[in-house]
Write a protein that holds these residues in place. Sequence first.
Motif, PDB file in Angstrom:
ATOM      1  N   THR A   1      16.506  18.660  39.904  1.00 49.83           N
ATOM      2  CA  THR A   1      16.315  19.421  38.476  1.00 49.83           C
ATOM      3  C   THR A   1      17.750  19.725  37.910  1.00 49.83           C
ATOM      4  OG1 THR A   1      16.207  21.543  40.012  1.00 49.83           O
ATOM      5  CG2 THR A   1      14.168  20.643  39.359  1.00 49.83           C
ATOM      6  N   ILE A   2      18.754  19.705  39.000  1.00 48.30           N
ATOM      7  CA  ILE A   2      20.071  20.109  38.795  1.00 48.30           C
ATOM      8  C   ILE A   2      20.453  19.009  37.587  1.00 48.30           C
ATOM      9  CG2 ILE A   2      22.540  19.492  39.553  1.00 48.30           C
ATOM     10  CD1 ILE A   2      21.476  20.720  42.284  1.00 48.30           C
ATOM     11  N   PHE A   3      20.288  17.721  37.748  1.00 47.02           N
ATOM     12  CA  PHE A   3      20.457  16.746  36.780  1.00 47.02           C
ATOM     13  C   PHE A   3      19.727  16.511  35.490  1.00 47.02           C
ATOM     14  CE2 PHE A   3      21.676  15.739  41.243  1.00 47.02           C
ATOM     15  CZ  PHE A   3      22.853  15.747  41.074  1.00 47.02           C
ATOM     16  N   LYS A   4      18.489  17.092  35.598  1.00 50.54           N
ATOM     17  CA  LYS A   4      17.592  16.940  34.507  1.00 50.54           C
ATOM     18  C   LYS A   4      17.256  18.112  33.629  1.00 50.54           C
ATOM     19  CE  LYS A   4      15.171  13.253  36.711  1.00 50.54           C
ATOM     20  NZ  LYS A   4      13.883  12.823  37.534  1.00 50.54           N
ATOM     21  N   ARG A   5      17.734  19.414  34.204  1.00 50.46           N
ATOM     22  CA  ARG A   5      17.286  20.709  33.513  1.00 50.46           C
ATOM     23  C   ARG A   5      18.327  20.631  32.293  1.00 50.46           C
ATOM     24  NH1 ARG A   5      19.907  24.972  32.085  1.00 50.46           N
ATOM     25  NH2 ARG A   5      18.738  26.690  31.421  1.00 50.46           N
TER      26      ARG A   5
ATOM     27  N   LEU B   1      11.250  19.191  27.931  1.00 51.21           N
ATOM     28  CA  LEU B   1      11.767  20.027  28.988  1.00 51.21           C
ATOM     29  C   LEU B   1      12.891  19.301  29.550  1.00 51.21           C
ATOM     30  CD1 LEU B   1      11.075  22.617  30.731  1.00 51.21           C
ATOM     31  CD2 LEU B   1       9.919  21.001  32.394  1.00 51.21           C
ATOM     32  N   LEU B   2      12.780  17.965  29.904  1.00 50.70           N
ATOM     33  CA  LEU B   2      13.872  17.413  30.957  1.00 50.70           C
ATOM     34  C   LEU B   2      14.909  16.632  30.201  1.00 50.70           C
ATOM     35  CD1 LEU B   2      11.749  16.783  34.042  1.00 50.70           C
ATOM     36  CD2 LEU B   2      13.111  18.663  33.413  1.00 50.70           C
ATOM     37  N   ARG B   3      16.210  16.171  30.527  1.00 52.93           N
ATOM     38  CA  ARG B   3      16.926  15.503  29.701  1.00 52.93           C
ATOM     39  C   ARG B   3      17.226  14.227  30.560  1.00 52.93           C
ATOM     40  NH1 ARG B   3      21.545  18.850  31.171  1.00 52.93           N
ATOM     41  NH2 ARG B   3      22.028  19.570  28.831  1.00 52.93           N
ATOM     42  N   ASN B   4      17.778  13.163  30.143  1.00 58.41           N
ATOM     43  CA  ASN B   4      18.242  11.880  30.610  1.00 58.41           C
ATOM     44  C   ASN B   4      19.602  12.496  31.183  1.00 58.41           C
ATOM     45  OD1 ASN B   4      19.522   9.563  31.247  1.00 58.41           O
ATOM     46  ND2 ASN B   4      18.950   8.595  29.526  1.00 58.41           N
ATOM     47  N   PRO B   5      19.845  12.384  32.452  1.00 61.44           N
ATOM     48  CA  PRO B   5      21.009  12.901  33.175  1.00 61.44           C
ATOM     49  C   PRO B   5      22.209  12.173  32.469  1.00 61.44           C
ATOM     50  CG  PRO B   5      19.326  12.495  35.045  1.00 61.44           C
ATOM     51  CD  PRO B   5      18.875  12.152  33.605  1.00 61.44           C
ATOM     52  N   GLU B   6      22.101  10.792  32.093  1.00 60.82           N
ATOM     53  CA  GLU B   6      23.350  10.289  31.611  1.00 60.82           C
ATOM     54  C   GLU B   6      23.832  10.692  30.253  1.00 60.82           C
ATOM     55  OE1 GLU B   6      22.218   5.997  31.835  1.00 60.82           O
ATOM     56  OE2 GLU B   6      21.648   6.239  33.818  1.00 60.82           O
ATOM     57  N   LYS B   7      23.027  11.409  29.643  1.00 59.14           N
ATOM     58  CA  LYS B   7      23.175  11.945  28.137  1.00 59.14           C
ATOM     59  C   LYS B   7      24.013  13.260  28.373  1.00 59.14           C
ATOM     60  CE  LYS B   7      21.002   8.854  25.520  1.00 59.14           C
ATOM     61  NZ  LYS B   7      19.770   8.465  25.488  1.00 59.14           N
ATOM     62  N   ILE B   8      24.390  13.836  29.559  1.00 63.56           N
ATOM     63  CA  ILE B   8      24.921  15.316  29.729  1.00 63.56           C
ATOM     64  C   ILE B   8      26.085  15.308  29.133  1.00 63.56           C
ATOM     65  CG2 ILE B   8      25.709  15.243  32.027  1.00 63.56           C
ATOM     66  CD1 ILE B   8      24.245  17.880  32.216  1.00 63.56           C
ATOM     67  N   LYS B   9      26.551  16.506  28.444  1.00 61.89           N
ATOM     68  CA  LYS B   9      28.077  16.501  28.127  1.00 61.89           C
ATOM     69  C   LYS B   9      28.711  17.554  29.219  1.00 61.89           C
ATOM     70  CE  LYS B   9      27.216  16.271  23.333  1.00 61.89           C
ATOM     71  NZ  LYS B   9      26.373  17.165  22.319  1.00 61.89           N
ATOM     72  N   ARG B  10      29.575  16.698  30.067  1.00 66.67           N
ATOM     73  CA  ARG B  10      30.448  17.418  31.065  1.00 66.67           C
ATOM     74  C   ARG B  10      31.576  16.864  31.131  1.00 66.67           C
ATOM     75  NH1 ARG B  10      26.459  20.414  30.273  1.00 66.67           N
ATOM     76  NH2 ARG B  10      25.108  21.589  31.694  1.00 66.67           N
TER      77      ARG B  10
ATOM     78  N   THR C   1      30.555  11.712  50.148  1.00 66.68           N
ATOM     79  CA  THR C   1      29.319  12.992  50.040  1.00 66.68           C
ATOM     80  C   THR C   1      29.687  14.003  49.606  1.00 66.68           C
ATOM     81  OG1 THR C   1      28.655  11.929  52.400  1.00 66.68           O
ATOM     82  CG2 THR C   1      27.920  13.946  51.817  1.00 66.68           C
ATOM     83  N   TRP C   2      30.942  14.406  49.625  1.00 69.34           N
ATOM     84  CA  TRP C   2      31.497  15.635  48.865  1.00 69.34           C
ATOM     85  C   TRP C   2      31.614  15.228  47.529  1.00 69.34           C
ATOM     86  CZ3 TRP C   2      31.304  20.287  50.122  1.00 69.34           C
ATOM     87  CH2 TRP C   2      31.301  20.567  51.328  1.00 69.34           C
ATOM     88  N   THR C   3      31.836  13.863  46.821  1.00 72.15           N
ATOM     89  CA  THR C   3      31.826  13.334  45.774  1.00 72.15           C
ATOM     90  C   THR C   3      30.458  13.927  45.053  1.00 72.15           C
ATOM     91  OG1 THR C   3      33.761  11.960  46.171  1.00 72.15           O
ATOM     92  CG2 THR C   3      32.231  11.778  44.042  1.00 72.15           C
ATOM     93  N   LYS C   4      29.498  13.582  45.750  1.00 71.30           N
ATOM     94  CA  LYS C   4      28.113  13.803  45.495  1.00 71.30           C
ATOM     95  C   LYS C   4      27.851  15.250  45.593  1.00 71.30           C
ATOM     96  CE  LYS C   4      26.009   9.516  47.288  1.00 71.30           C
ATOM     97  NZ  LYS C   4      25.709   9.120  48.665  1.00 71.30           N
ATOM     98  N   ILE C   5      28.307  15.943  46.145  1.00 69.79           N
ATOM     99  CA  ILE C   5      27.961  17.505  46.307  1.00 69.79           C
ATOM    100  C   ILE C   5      28.760  18.174  44.930  1.00 69.79           C
ATOM    101  CG2 ILE C   5      28.511  19.391  47.565  1.00 69.79           C
ATOM    102  CD1 ILE C   5      27.774  17.857  50.159  1.00 69.79           C
ATOM    103  N   LEU C   6      29.894  17.904  44.955  1.00 72.27           N
ATOM    104  CA  LEU C   6      30.842  18.364  43.822  1.00 72.27           C
ATOM    105  C   LEU C   6      30.230  17.872  42.408  1.00 72.27           C
ATOM    106  CD1 LEU C   6      34.231  18.894  45.205  1.00 72.27           C
ATOM    107  CD2 LEU C   6      32.460  20.338  45.152  1.00 72.27           C
ATOM    108  N   ASN C   7      29.678  16.762  42.399  1.00 69.36           N
ATOM    109  CA  ASN C   7      29.084  16.232  41.219  1.00 69.36           C
ATOM    110  C   ASN C   7      27.847  17.048  40.586  1.00 69.36           C
ATOM    111  OD1 ASN C   7      28.984  14.176  39.114  1.00 69.36           O
ATOM    112  ND2 ASN C   7      26.960  13.411  40.161  1.00 69.36           N
ATOM    113  N   ALA C   8      27.239  17.657  41.607  1.00 70.65           N
ATOM    114  CA  ALA C   8      26.162  18.737  41.509  1.00 70.65           C
ATOM    115  C   ALA C   8      26.542  19.793  40.647  1.00 70.65           C
ATOM    116  CB  ALA C   8      25.202  18.971  42.697  1.00 70.65           C
ATOM    117  N   ALA C   9      27.800  20.355  41.003  1.00 67.78           N
ATOM    118  CA  ALA C   9      28.524  21.487  40.397  1.00 67.78           C
ATOM    119  C   ALA C   9      28.832  21.025  38.867  1.00 67.78           C
ATOM    120  CB  ALA C   9      29.426  21.979  41.224  1.00 67.78           C
ATOM    121  N   ARG C  10      29.112  19.893  38.906  1.00 65.46           N
ATOM    122  CA  ARG C  10      29.744  19.308  37.605  1.00 65.46           C
ATOM    123  C   ARG C  10      28.512  19.481  36.604  1.00 65.46           C
ATOM    124  NH1 ARG C  10      30.220  14.448  34.661  1.00 65.46           N
ATOM    125  NH2 ARG C  10      28.901  13.202  35.755  1.00 65.46           N
TER     126      ARG C  10
END
Length: 269
Positions: A6-10, A147-156, A170-179
């Motif tokens: 949901t982090i990536f799709k919300r 309701l959900l987005r395509n995660p590739e289309k996010i503006k970050r 692994t930390w790259t993946k974890i901090l990517n969730a913060a992004r």
Amino acid sequence: MELYDTIFKRKSIRKYSRGKLSKELLEKINKIVKNTDRLYNDINMQVHMIEDGESIGKIISGIIGSYGKIKAPHYLLVSSEEKEGYLENIGYTLEYVVLQLTKMGIATCWIGGQMKKKLVKDIIKLEKGQLPILLISFGYPEEKEVLLRNPEKIKRKDLSEIVVGDIDETWTKILNAARYAPSAVNSQPWRFIVDNEQNAIHACVIRRKNIITKHFLEKTNMIDIGIALRHIDIAAKYFSKDIEFKKIEFNKDKNYIYITSIVEKNSLE
Ligand SMILES: Cc1cc2nc3c(=O)[nH]c(=O)nc-3n(C[C@H](O)[C@H](O)[C@H](O)COP(=O)(O)O)c2cc1C
């Protein structure tokens, strides 16, 4: 769908169907709110469910400012005592609720801005010492809304813009969730400073120098970093990393406001 996904799709939804959620669902949401862990347990923060969204209309128009009016069937009104860390605590706690709602197919939007205390009193009675801080609108999305987005289309921002130092896969993946975290006007104020000596990552927000952005964003950015820390917590669990947040000493950079450090449990012992 896993909570991690949901982090990536919300995405924020500002247009809602008029239909209300069932009593059972509202009760379930109240239970989620009650059982959600917090960043700081010594801060008295309260979440009030506003079942009748119509009643909040008049304080909404007063607080939305440039965002335009959001009309939702329900809201969570968050209040807290003003104590060190109270804004991060709100972001961290409520983002868990927001992602759980997403998982249940329910749309949400964080609503910050200036809330008129006087008007809040007409709707709910706050305990002494409790300040109304923000609202979260929720309900089913309007028919044309998805309701959900395509995660590739996010503006970050790119990860390289928010992480200072080198991290492993692994930390790259974890901090990517913060992004992917939502933030007020998508300001993305978080910065993560890698400290190899202490085996820690220091979570900070950028220090606002411009008087206008400082006025509008300094406080809300503290909520934003709390949200990002929740994403880190969920992602760390997903990748089986046992982490904790704790304040530690390091050589601070005056361009950033230090919030807390992310450390692997027992790594400092
Ligand atoms: C603390 C906070 C306050 C926000 N306040 C508002 C608001 O008052 N009105 C609004 O329409 N959106 C508000 N937002 C939503 C952001 O504009 C949105 O999260 C950001 O633009 C990123 O878009 P996304 O959530 O769809 O990924 C807020 C978000 C956060 C985290």
